[in-house]
Design a protein around this motif. Structure first.
Motif, PDB file in Angstrom:
ATOM      1  N   GLY A 217       0.807  -1.212   0.000  1.00  0.00           N
ATOM      2  CA  GLY A 217       0.000   0.000   0.000  1.00  0.00           C
ATOM      3  C   GLY A 217       0.839   1.260   0.000  1.00  0.00           C
ATOM      4  N   GLY A 218       0.290   2.324   0.559  1.00  0.00           N
ATOM      5  CA  GLY A 218       0.995   3.605   0.558  1.00  0.00           C
ATOM      6  C   GLY A 218       0.848   4.326  -0.762  1.00  0.00           C
ATOM      7  N   ASN A 219       1.874   5.063  -1.146  1.00  0.00           N
ATOM      8  CA  ASN A 219       1.839   5.821  -2.393  1.00  0.00           C
ATOM      9  C   ASN A 219       3.250   5.997  -2.934  1.00  0.00           C
ATOM     10  N   LEU A 220       3.343   6.577  -4.125  1.00  0.00           N
ATOM     11  CA  LEU A 220       4.638   6.796  -4.774  1.00  0.00           C
ATOM     12  C   LEU A 220       4.992   8.280  -4.849  1.00  0.00           C
ATOM     13  N   GLU A 221       4.526   9.034  -3.891  1.00  0.00           N
ATOM     14  CA  GLU A 221       4.879  10.454  -3.839  1.00  0.00           C
ATOM     15  C   GLU A 221       6.375  10.610  -3.552  1.00  0.00           C
ATOM     16  N   PRO A 222       6.995  11.674  -4.056  1.00  0.00           N
ATOM     17  CA  PRO A 222       8.438  11.864  -3.838  1.00  0.00           C
ATOM     18  C   PRO A 222       8.855  11.774  -2.374  1.00  0.00           C
ATOM     19  N   GLU A 223       8.076  12.368  -1.486  1.00  0.00           N
ATOM     20  CA  GLU A 223       8.418  12.338  -0.062  1.00  0.00           C
ATOM     21  C   GLU A 223       8.406  10.905   0.473  1.00  0.00           C
ATOM     22  N   THR A 224       7.422  10.115   0.035  1.00  0.00           N
ATOM     23  CA  THR A 224       7.325   8.722   0.472  1.00  0.00           C
ATOM     24  C   THR A 224       8.495   7.906  -0.050  1.00  0.00           C
ATOM     25  N   LEU A 225       8.823   8.078  -1.327  1.00  0.00           N
ATOM     26  CA  LEU A 225       9.928   7.335  -1.919  1.00  0.00           C
ATOM     27  C   LEU A 225      11.253   7.662  -1.232  1.00  0.00           C
ATOM     28  N   CYS A 226      11.517   8.927  -1.029  1.00  0.00           N
ATOM     29  CA  CYS A 226      12.782   9.323  -0.397  1.00  0.00           C
ATOM     30  C   CYS A 226      12.862   8.826   1.037  1.00  0.00           C
ATOM     31  N   ARG A 227      11.742   8.876   1.737  1.00  0.00           N
ATOM     32  CA  ARG A 227      11.737   8.362   3.114  1.00  0.00           C
ATOM     33  C   ARG A 227      12.015   6.867   3.124  1.00  0.00           C
ATOM     34  N   ALA A 228      11.459   6.161   2.142  1.00  0.00           N
ATOM     35  CA  ALA A 228      11.695   4.721   2.047  1.00  0.00           C
ATOM     36  C   ALA A 228      13.168   4.419   1.783  1.00  0.00           C
ATOM     37  N   TYR A 229      13.759   5.094   0.796  1.00  0.00           N
ATOM     38  CA  TYR A 229      15.168   4.838   0.475  1.00  0.00           C
ATOM     39  C   TYR A 229      16.074   5.136   1.661  1.00  0.00           C
ATOM     40  N   ARG A 230      15.785   6.185   2.383  1.00  0.00           N
ATOM     41  CA  ARG A 230      16.595   6.532   3.538  1.00  0.00           C
ATOM     42  C   ARG A 230      16.549   5.440   4.622  1.00  0.00           C
ATOM     43  N   ARG A 231      15.542   4.588   4.560  1.00  0.00           N
ATOM     44  CA  ARG A 231      15.405   3.507   5.541  1.00  0.00           C
ATOM     45  C   ARG A 231      15.770   2.148   4.947  1.00  0.00           C
ATOM     46  N   GLY A 232      16.290   2.158   3.728  1.00  0.00           N
ATOM     47  CA  GLY A 232      16.686   0.899   3.106  1.00  0.00           C
ATOM     48  C   GLY A 232      15.529   0.119   2.530  1.00  0.00           C
ATOM     49  N   ILE A 233      14.487   0.802   2.087  1.00  0.00           N
ATOM     50  CA  ILE A 233      13.259   0.184   1.573  1.00  0.00           C
ATOM     51  C   ILE A 233      13.037   0.669   0.141  1.00  0.00           C
ATOM     52  N   PHE A 234      12.541  -0.204  -0.723  1.00  0.00           N
ATOM     53  CA  PHE A 234      12.250   0.202  -2.096  1.00  0.00           C
ATOM     54  C   PHE A 234      10.955  -0.454  -2.587  1.00  0.00           C
ATOM     55  N   PRO A 235      10.276   0.176  -3.557  1.00  0.00           N
ATOM     56  CA  PRO A 235       9.046  -0.401  -4.106  1.00  0.00           C
ATOM     57  C   PRO A 235       9.366  -1.351  -5.257  1.00  0.00           C
ATOM     58  N   TRP A 236       8.573  -2.416  -5.372  1.00  0.00           N
ATOM     59  CA  TRP A 236       8.802  -3.393  -6.438  1.00  0.00           C
ATOM     60  C   TRP A 236       7.523  -4.219  -6.580  1.00  0.00           C
ATOM     61  N   TYR A 237       6.836  -4.036  -7.680  1.00  0.00           N
ATOM     62  CA  TYR A 237       5.600  -4.768  -7.906  1.00  0.00           C
ATOM     63  C   TYR A 237       5.302  -4.785  -9.400  1.00  0.00           C
ATOM     64  N   GLU A 238       4.374  -5.653  -9.813  1.00  0.00           N
ATOM     65  CA  GLU A 238       4.006  -5.758 -11.213  1.00  0.00           C
ATOM     66  C   GLU A 238       2.617  -5.179 -11.444  1.00  0.00           C
ATOM     67  N   GLU A 239       2.315  -4.896 -12.694  1.00  0.00           N
ATOM     68  CA  GLU A 239       0.997  -4.398 -13.059  1.00  0.00           C
ATOM     69  C   GLU A 239      -0.070  -5.356 -12.555  1.00  0.00           C
ATOM     70  N   GLY A 240      -1.096  -4.803 -11.907  1.00  0.00           N
ATOM     71  CA  GLY A 240      -2.173  -5.636 -11.366  1.00  0.00           C
ATOM     72  C   GLY A 240      -1.977  -6.005  -9.921  1.00  0.00           C
ATOM     73  N   GLN A 241      -0.753  -5.833  -9.402  1.00  0.00           N
ATOM     74  CA  GLN A 241      -0.490  -6.098  -7.995  1.00  0.00           C
ATOM     75  C   GLN A 241      -0.648  -4.810  -7.190  1.00  0.00           C
ATOM     76  N   PRO A 242      -0.863  -4.923  -5.885  1.00  0.00           N
ATOM     77  CA  PRO A 242      -0.815  -3.732  -5.033  1.00  0.00           C
ATOM     78  C   PRO A 242       0.629  -3.239  -4.937  1.00  0.00           C
ATOM     79  N   LEU A 243       0.801  -2.047  -4.451  1.00  0.00           N
ATOM     80  CA  LEU A 243       2.132  -1.468  -4.260  1.00  0.00           C
ATOM     81  C   LEU A 243       2.835  -2.213  -3.125  1.00  0.00           C
ATOM     82  N   LEU A 244       3.982  -2.839  -3.442  1.00  0.00           N
ATOM     83  CA  LEU A 244       4.725  -3.645  -2.469  1.00  0.00           C
ATOM     84  C   LEU A 244       6.055  -2.978  -2.139  1.00  0.00           C
ATOM     85  N   TRP A 245       6.469  -3.076  -0.869  1.00  0.00           N
ATOM     86  CA  TRP A 245       7.704  -2.463  -0.392  1.00  0.00           C
ATOM     87  C   TRP A 245       8.610  -3.545   0.177  1.00  0.00           C
ATOM     88  N   TRP A 246       9.919  -3.458  -0.131  1.00  0.00           N
ATOM     89  CA  TRP A 246      10.861  -4.527   0.177  1.00  0.00           C
ATOM     90  C   TRP A 246      12.105  -4.005   0.904  1.00  0.00           C
TER      91      TRP A 246
END
Length: 236
Positions: free
Chosen positions: A26-55
């Protein structure tokens, strides 16, 4: 696995990720969200038709900017085949080509929503591309996210053999010259291993990321430029 709020996502501790590294949905792909994720060692990775997944996998594959292995054959390619290498000239074309190349093999994770999100990051000065041109045509490249003194690699493509390796070589050379030592490669692949990437325990990786992202980026690091061709490959 934690379900994130769409408007105000709050990432859990990476220690709660499952064995594959899946942390949240879940969540979103807003710049603030993405940068906060990277700063914590987290990245988004999912395929079309899937929900937004974070790893946040453990271990994490990384590459030192002075640690890329350059084979004798790649050395010859770098010296003779490609002489027009650019930084941040055409980010949009690179991410589009990365998506197309992956579509040829399987469903791409670089969905339209991802392309739009990273183009917005690029326009904000946080996402960057290295491009390889041959006779004026874009034939290879890579893109990723730069925060402080960290670079988080996302994807690369080659329309001509070895073009993406050349892009990575110039990126490493450029980062090393600006005292940026660590490149996040996310997950293990045999291809990256042959180029010198190695596993790092997630805990250690997060410590590095926290410190390096907090540092100020060197002046001129991501300034649009054409790299000078080299006549001889030397290790930094």
């Amino acid at each position: 696995m934690v379900e994130l709020d769409t408007k105000s996502p709050c990432f859990p501790s990476v220690s709660s990720a499952d064995a594959d590294g899946l942390l949240a949905v879940g969540g979103n792909l807003e710049p603030e969200t993405l940068c906060r994720a990277y700063r914590r060692g987290i990245f988004p990775w999912y395929e079309e038709g899937q929900p937004l997944l974070w790893w946040s996998p453990d271990p994490r594959m990384v590459l030192l900017s002075n640690g890329m292995r350059v084979s004798r054959s790649l050395n010859k390619v770098i010296q003779s085949q490609f002489s027009d290498i650019r930084l941040n000239y055409n980010f949009n074309a690179v991410i589009e080509r990365c998506a197309v190349c992956r579509d040829r093999r399987a469903a791409t994770w670089i969905t339209q929503a991802m392309r739009d999100a990273y183009l917005t990051l690029h326009q904000a000065g946080c996402a960057h591309s290295v491009e390889v041109y041959h006779h004026g045509a874009l034939v290879g490249g890579l893109y990723g996210v730069g925060i402080g003194r960290m670079f988080f690699g996302e994807s690369m493509f080659s329309d001509v053999s070895n073009a993406s390796k050349v892009a990575l070589f110039y990126l490493c050379r450029h980062l090393y010259a600006h005292q940026v030592m660590l490149i996040d490669c996310q997950v293990k692949t045999p291809h990256l291993q042959t180029l010198g990437a190695f596993d790092m325990a997630r805990g250690q990786f997060i410590e590095y990321v926290s410190k390096l992202c907090a540092l100020e980026a060197p002046v001129g690091l991501w300034q649009r430029r054409r790299f000078s061709p080299i006549s001889k490959v030397q290790r930094p």
